[in-house]
Design an enzyme around this catalytic site. Structure first.
Site, mmCIF file in Angstrom:
data_model
loop_
_atom_site.group_PDB
_atom_site.id
_atom_site.type_symbol
_atom_site.label_atom_id
_atom_site.label_comp_id
_atom_site.label_asym_id
_atom_site.label_seq_id
_atom_site.Cartn_x
_atom_site.Cartn_y
_atom_site.Cartn_z
ATOM 1 N N THR A 180 -2.772 6.668 9.715
ATOM 2 C CA THR A 180 -3.780 6.961 8.679
ATOM 3 C C THR A 180 -4.129 5.714 7.872
ATOM 4 O O THR A 180 -4.877 5.776 6.912
ATOM 5 C CB THR A 180 -3.266 8.029 7.693
ATOM 6 N N THR A 181 -3.559 4.576 8.292
ATOM 7 C CA THR A 181 -3.918 3.307 7.654
ATOM 8 C C THR A 181 -4.265 2.330 8.763
ATOM 9 O O THR A 181 -3.799 2.507 9.899
ATOM 10 C CB THR A 181 -2.726 2.706 6.881
ATOM 11 N N GLU A 197 -2.476 13.450 2.383
ATOM 12 C CA GLU A 197 -3.504 13.002 3.345
ATOM 13 C C GLU A 197 -4.018 14.200 4.132
ATOM 14 O O GLU A 197 -5.211 14.486 4.151
ATOM 15 C CB GLU A 197 -2.902 11.944 4.279
ATOM 16 N N HIS A 236 2.401 8.808 0.490
ATOM 17 C CA HIS A 236 1.053 8.660 -0.069
ATOM 18 C C HIS A 236 1.002 9.598 -1.269
ATOM 19 O O HIS A 236 1.632 10.664 -1.235
ATOM 20 C CB HIS A 236 -0.007 9.049 0.962
ATOM 21 N N HIS A 263 0.828 -1.217 0.000
ATOM 22 C CA HIS A 263 0.000 0.000 0.000
ATOM 23 C C HIS A 263 0.857 1.260 0.000
ATOM 24 O O HIS A 263 0.334 2.370 -0.012
ATOM 25 C CB HIS A 263 -0.977 -0.007 1.187
ATOM 26 N N HIS A 282 7.713 6.588 4.494
ATOM 27 C CA HIS A 282 6.908 6.112 3.373
ATOM 28 C C HIS A 282 6.107 7.294 2.859
ATOM 29 O O HIS A 282 6.169 8.389 3.429
ATOM 30 C CB HIS A 282 5.971 4.975 3.830
ATOM 31 N N HIS A 296 5.895 10.697 5.037
ATOM 32 C CA HIS A 296 5.740 10.488 6.479
ATOM 33 C C HIS A 296 6.992 9.858 7.065
ATOM 34 O O HIS A 296 7.386 8.752 6.666
ATOM 35 C CB HIS A 296 4.538 9.561 6.757
HETATM 36 C C1 LIG Z 1 1.962 -3.447 14.590
HETATM 37 O O1 LIG Z 1 2.194 -2.534 13.544
HETATM 38 C C2 LIG Z 1 1.124 -1.667 13.395
HETATM 39 C C3 LIG Z 1 1.295 -0.757 12.200
HETATM 40 C C4 LIG Z 1 2.739 -0.358 11.940
HETATM 41 N N1 LIG Z 1 2.723 0.628 10.873
HETATM 42 C C5 LIG Z 1 2.017 0.396 9.729
HETATM 43 C C6 LIG Z 1 1.436 1.418 9.015
HETATM 44 N N2 LIG Z 1 0.635 1.110 7.957
HETATM 45 C C7 LIG Z 1 1.703 2.807 9.329
HETATM 46 C C8 LIG Z 1 1.070 3.945 8.761
HETATM 47 C C9 LIG Z 1 1.523 5.125 9.275
HETATM 48 S S1 LIG Z 1 1.058 6.733 8.861
HETATM 49 N N3 LIG Z 1 0.483 6.749 7.398
HETATM 50 O O2 LIG Z 1 0.028 7.149 9.784
HETATM 51 O O3 LIG Z 1 2.286 7.503 8.947
HETATM 52 S S2 LIG Z 1 2.723 4.826 10.442
HETATM 53 C C10 LIG Z 1 2.613 3.126 10.297
HETATM 54 S S3 LIG Z 1 3.470 2.011 11.151
HETATM 55 O O4 LIG Z 1 3.366 2.371 12.515
HETATM 56 O O5 LIG Z 1 4.804 1.890 10.663
HETATM 57 ZN ZN LIG Z 2 1.646 7.507 6.008
#
Ligand SMILES: COCCCN1C=C(N)c2cc(S(N)(=O)=O)sc2S1(=O)=O
Ligand SMILES: [Zn+2]
Length: 259
Positions: free
Chosen positions: A201-202, A106, A96, A66, A94, A119
């Site tokens: 946000t995911t 976002e 978006h 994603h 990463h 991010h």
């Molecule tokens: C146990 O793991 C749970 C999720 C771990 N992560 C997965 C994401 N999709 C994710 C998205 C993020 S965002 N778009 O809010 O920066 S940070 C982040 S993350 O914290 O690195």
């Molecule tokens: Zn993100």
């Protein structure tokens, strides 16, 4: 459970089914209404936000289905500003983005969407023992949000955009021997930002993020944006429009560090 994504059948409007916190009190992203943001000199002014990143000597790039993610191994630290004395360690970054330049970020600013949003994800190493331990705590994570607008190429981002072709399919990973200094991914002005308490946000949408969104966007070239749009997601479609639209602000205040 059908895997969450950004299509009509599995996109943001369906996430509440498997992740009820999607309708929670501190969800992200949000629309930043600039006139409603509160200048808060004492909390923010006293100790400026500071990044102390160590340049990476090799980077691990992952197409996680994603987004395109760069895992960080050095122990870069973010502290100050709304984070107080706590030291947050850089874990990964990463992005978006949209299918076209008129959408993809976002967070929005007075309804304006940028072409992409970077991010940088950090976890509170002063209070928790690992990223996994911190990820669900209300003060566990801090994410820097950087708006991206089409313009000149960002040299520091070249190591990612030049390798997207080799990371086309979901699950693809590669390690690249190169120096990458995350500091050079930030805008030149890191004093002016908005900050508020929000979430991932995911999915799993954990409400564990102190968001810091810089006012000044950075420029990526058209080619760099196109490289992102040619990635393929876990459904085998072009990875595009992988952004969640703004969630309700509810009882939150957005603070700003500039007048
Ligand atoms: C146990 O793991 C749970 C999720 C771990 N992560 C997965 C994401 N999709 C994710 C998205 C993020 S965002 N778009 O809010 O920066 S940070 C982040 S993350 O914290 O690195
Ligand atoms: Zn993100």
């Amino acid at each position: 459970m059908a895997h969450w994504g950004y299509m009509t059948t599995n996109g943001p409007s369906t996430w509440g089914k498997d992740f009820p916190i999607a309708n929670g009190e501190r969800q992200s992203p949000i629309d930043i209404v600039t006139t409603a943001a509160e200048y808060d000199s004492d909390v923010l002014g006293s100790n400026a936000l500071s990044t102390n990143y160590t340049p990476e000597s090799e980077v691990k790039l992952v197409n996680n289905g994603h987004s395109i993610m760069c895992q960080i191994t050095k122990k870069g630290v973010l502290t100050g500003g709304p984070l107080g004395k706590d030291e947050y360690r850089l874990e990964q970054f990463h992005l978006h983005w949209g299918a076209e330049d008129n959408r993809g970020s976002e967070h929005t600013v007075d309804g304006k969407m940028y072409a992409s949003e970077l991010h940088l994800v950090h976890w509170n190493a002063s209070k928790y023992s690992s990223f996994a331990d911190a990820v669900q705590k209300p003060d566990g994570l801090a994410v820097l949000g950087i708006f991206i607008t089409p313009g000149v190429a960002c040299n520091q981002f070249k190591v990612i955009s030049d390798n997207c072709g080799k990371l086309k399919t979901s699950g693809a990973e590669m390690t690249v021997d190169t120096t990458l200094d995350p500091t050079l991914l930030l805008p030149s002005n890191t004093s002016d930002y908005w900050t508020y308490l929000g979430s991932l946000t995911t999915p799993p949408l954990f409400e564990s993020v102190t968001w810091i969104v810089f006012k000044e966007p950075v420029e990526y070239s058209k080619e760099q944006l196109l490289a992102l749009r040619n990635l393929v997601d876990s459904d085998g479609n072009h990875m595009q429009d992988n952004y969640r639209p703004p969630a309700a602000l509810k009882q939150r205040k957005v603070k700003k560090t500039f007048t």
